[in-house]
Design a protein around this motif. Sequence first.
Motif, mmCIF file in Angstrom:
data_model
loop_
_atom_site.group_PDB
_atom_site.id
_atom_site.type_symbol
_atom_site.label_atom_id
_atom_site.label_comp_id
_atom_site.label_asym_id
_atom_site.label_seq_id
_atom_site.Cartn_x
_atom_site.Cartn_y
_atom_site.Cartn_z
ATOM 1 N N VAL A 179 4.161 -50.642 -41.082
ATOM 2 C CA VAL A 179 3.264 -49.961 -42.012
ATOM 3 C C VAL A 179 1.840 -50.174 -41.509
ATOM 4 O O VAL A 179 1.402 -51.307 -41.331
ATOM 5 C CB VAL A 179 3.423 -50.512 -43.446
ATOM 6 N N ILE A 180 1.131 -49.077 -41.268
ATOM 7 C CA ILE A 180 -0.211 -49.137 -40.690
ATOM 8 C C ILE A 180 -1.183 -48.485 -41.668
ATOM 9 O O ILE A 180 -0.927 -47.379 -42.165
ATOM 10 C CB ILE A 180 -0.270 -48.399 -39.339
ATOM 11 N N GLY A 181 -2.275 -49.161 -41.966
ATOM 12 C CA GLY A 181 -3.217 -48.586 -42.920
ATOM 13 C C GLY A 181 -4.644 -49.022 -42.703
ATOM 14 O O GLY A 181 -4.913 -50.105 -42.179
ATOM 15 N N ASN A 182 -5.560 -48.152 -43.104
ATOM 16 C CA ASN A 182 -6.990 -48.437 -43.093
ATOM 17 C C ASN A 182 -7.409 -48.547 -44.554
ATOM 18 O O ASN A 182 -7.499 -47.548 -45.268
ATOM 19 C CB ASN A 182 -7.733 -47.298 -42.384
ATOM 20 N N ASP A 183 -7.660 -49.763 -45.003
ATOM 21 C CA ASP A 183 -7.950 -49.972 -46.418
ATOM 22 C C ASP A 183 -9.274 -49.348 -46.828
ATOM 23 O O ASP A 183 -9.457 -48.973 -47.988
ATOM 24 C CB ASP A 183 -7.969 -51.477 -46.729
ATOM 25 N N THR A 184 -10.193 -49.218 -45.902
ATOM 26 C CA THR A 184 -11.503 -48.651 -46.225
ATOM 27 C C THR A 184 -11.408 -47.154 -46.506
ATOM 28 O O THR A 184 -12.010 -46.655 -47.463
ATOM 29 C CB THR A 184 -12.497 -48.914 -45.085
ATOM 30 N N THR A 185 -10.659 -46.437 -45.684
ATOM 31 C CA THR A 185 -10.577 -44.978 -45.836
ATOM 32 C C THR A 185 -9.379 -44.534 -46.658
ATOM 33 O O THR A 185 -9.338 -43.403 -47.132
ATOM 34 C CB THR A 185 -10.484 -44.295 -44.464
ATOM 35 N N GLY A 186 -8.375 -45.406 -46.804
ATOM 36 C CA GLY A 186 -7.164 -45.018 -47.518
ATOM 37 C C GLY A 186 -6.173 -44.250 -46.680
ATOM 38 O O GLY A 186 -5.218 -43.664 -47.211
ATOM 39 N N ASN A 187 -6.369 -44.217 -45.370
ATOM 40 C CA ASN A 187 -5.428 -43.539 -44.474
ATOM 41 C C ASN A 187 -4.306 -44.503 -44.081
ATOM 42 O O ASN A 187 -4.578 -45.611 -43.590
ATOM 43 C CB ASN A 187 -6.148 -43.042 -43.219
ATOM 44 N N TRP A 188 -3.069 -44.072 -44.295
ATOM 45 C CA TRP A 188 -1.912 -44.906 -43.991
ATOM 46 C C TRP A 188 -0.848 -44.090 -43.269
ATOM 47 O O TRP A 188 -0.766 -42.867 -43.442
ATOM 48 C CB TRP A 188 -1.306 -45.497 -45.277
ATOM 49 N N THR A 189 -0.052 -44.774 -42.452
ATOM 50 C CA THR A 189 1.070 -44.133 -41.788
ATOM 51 C C THR A 189 2.186 -45.150 -41.627
ATOM 52 O O THR A 189 1.978 -46.363 -41.775
ATOM 53 C CB THR A 189 0.646 -43.550 -40.422
ATOM 54 N N ARG A 190 3.381 -44.655 -41.329
ATOM 55 C CA ARG A 190 4.548 -45.529 -41.180
ATOM 56 C C ARG A 190 5.261 -45.169 -39.891
ATOM 57 O O ARG A 190 5.452 -43.990 -39.581
ATOM 58 C CB ARG A 190 5.505 -45.344 -42.365
ATOM 59 N N LEU A 191 5.646 -46.194 -39.133
ATOM 60 C CA LEU A 191 6.426 -46.014 -37.914
ATOM 61 C C LEU A 191 7.833 -46.541 -38.164
ATOM 62 O O LEU A 191 8.018 -47.730 -38.430
ATOM 63 C CB LEU A 191 5.800 -46.771 -36.747
ATOM 64 N N TYR A 192 8.814 -45.660 -38.076
ATOM 65 C CA TYR A 192 10.206 -46.050 -38.264
ATOM 66 C C TYR A 192 10.872 -46.216 -36.899
ATOM 67 O O TYR A 192 10.673 -45.404 -35.998
ATOM 68 C CB TYR A 192 10.960 -44.995 -39.069
ATOM 69 N N GLY A 193 11.688 -47.267 -36.763
ATOM 70 C CA GLY A 193 12.352 -47.509 -35.491
ATOM 71 C C GLY A 193 11.511 -48.405 -34.603
ATOM 72 O O GLY A 193 10.466 -48.919 -35.002
ATOM 73 N N LEU A 194 11.971 -48.589 -33.388
ATOM 74 C CA LEU A 194 11.288 -49.470 -32.444
ATOM 75 C C LEU A 194 10.498 -48.626 -31.460
ATOM 76 O O LEU A 194 10.982 -48.254 -30.400
ATOM 77 C CB LEU A 194 12.305 -50.361 -31.726
ATOM 78 N N ALA A 195 9.277 -48.305 -31.840
ATOM 79 C CA ALA A 195 8.416 -47.508 -30.976
ATOM 80 C C ALA A 195 7.901 -48.354 -29.817
ATOM 81 O O ALA A 195 7.927 -49.583 -29.865
ATOM 82 C CB ALA A 195 7.242 -46.949 -31.789
ATOM 83 N N SER A 196 7.405 -47.694 -28.778
ATOM 84 C CA SER A 196 6.864 -48.412 -27.630
ATOM 85 C C SER A 196 5.494 -49.008 -27.966
ATOM 86 O O SER A 196 4.830 -48.601 -28.932
ATOM 87 C CB SER A 196 6.715 -47.456 -26.438
ATOM 88 N N VAL A 197 5.066 -49.960 -27.150
ATOM 89 C CA VAL A 197 3.753 -50.594 -27.346
ATOM 90 C C VAL A 197 2.629 -49.554 -27.339
ATOM 91 O O VAL A 197 1.776 -49.556 -28.246
ATOM 92 C CB VAL A 197 3.513 -51.693 -26.290
ATOM 93 N N PRO A 198 2.566 -48.632 -26.348
ATOM 94 C CA PRO A 198 1.483 -47.637 -26.379
ATOM 95 C C PRO A 198 1.520 -46.756 -27.620
ATOM 96 O O PRO A 198 0.459 -46.408 -28.165
ATOM 97 C CB PRO A 198 1.727 -46.814 -25.105
ATOM 98 N N THR A 199 2.718 -46.419 -28.091
ATOM 99 C CA THR A 199 2.832 -45.586 -29.291
ATOM 100 C C THR A 199 2.286 -46.313 -30.509
ATOM 101 O O THR A 199 1.534 -45.747 -31.312
ATOM 102 C CB THR A 199 4.298 -45.187 -29.535
ATOM 103 N N ILE A 200 2.669 -47.587 -30.654
ATOM 104 C CA ILE A 200 2.193 -48.378 -31.796
ATOM 105 C C ILE A 200 0.684 -48.569 -31.718
ATOM 106 O O ILE A 200 -0.041 -48.388 -32.710
ATOM 107 C CB ILE A 200 2.898 -49.745 -31.847
ATOM 108 N N ALA A 201 0.190 -48.945 -30.542
ATOM 109 C CA ALA A 201 -1.247 -49.192 -30.370
ATOM 110 C C ALA A 201 -2.056 -47.935 -30.646
ATOM 111 O O ALA A 201 -3.122 -47.991 -31.281
ATOM 112 C CB ALA A 201 -1.525 -49.708 -28.958
ATOM 113 N N THR A 202 -1.566 -46.782 -30.197
ATOM 114 C CA THR A 202 -2.265 -45.516 -30.442
ATOM 115 C C THR A 202 -2.299 -45.198 -31.929
ATOM 116 O O THR A 202 -3.330 -44.763 -32.461
ATOM 117 C CB THR A 202 -1.589 -44.369 -29.672
#
Length: 211
Positions: free
Chosen positions: A168-191
Amino acid sequence: SLTDPTRSTVMSNVSSQKTLVLLLLRLSLTLLLSISTTQAATAPDIPDIAVVDQAGTPLHFYRDLVRAKTVAINFIFTSCKTSCSTATALFSGVQQHLGKRVGQDITLISVSIDPASDTPEQLKHYATMFHAGEGWAFVRSTRAETDQLLKALGAYSPEKTTHSPLIVIGNDTTGNWTRLYGLASVPTIATAIRNIADQHTRPTSGLSPSS
């Protein structure tokens, strides 16, 4: 006893089998890392539960770890023999990939879903195994408050062994959130983390973050 030619044949077969096993393991990991999906999400109403990190420091989850930050949260338990080690190794790679931003405007959080067994000492040992640095917290709480947090983040599973890989990835200041399901690669997660961290506008709809 085996003759030299026979021994050589046996050793060659063993070596071939080991090579095949390694190739299959690498293929399996590659397939796992390719099976992931990203989904935009509304800002969760994150409970400010009491937690303890791997250093034994008492914290409040929202106000100390999430408020005014960009966070990436995964869910692990230290006795897990399957996806948890892979998920934690991926976070370790992400930590290196993002460099100094981790601990500044980005925080990595690994939440124990087995608080009865995962003591701060065990979490510290686990964190050390994966070279966790500043800005990466491993936390535990009570069973009841852990379940409350998991439900709020959409990560609850009645059995720890059946939980799905999720970030679960989120920016508390802006309220933008996203979710990554499964085992994504390091570059995908970092991006995905960078994209959320670098957004400066609020989403057009969705829930507001906790205050």
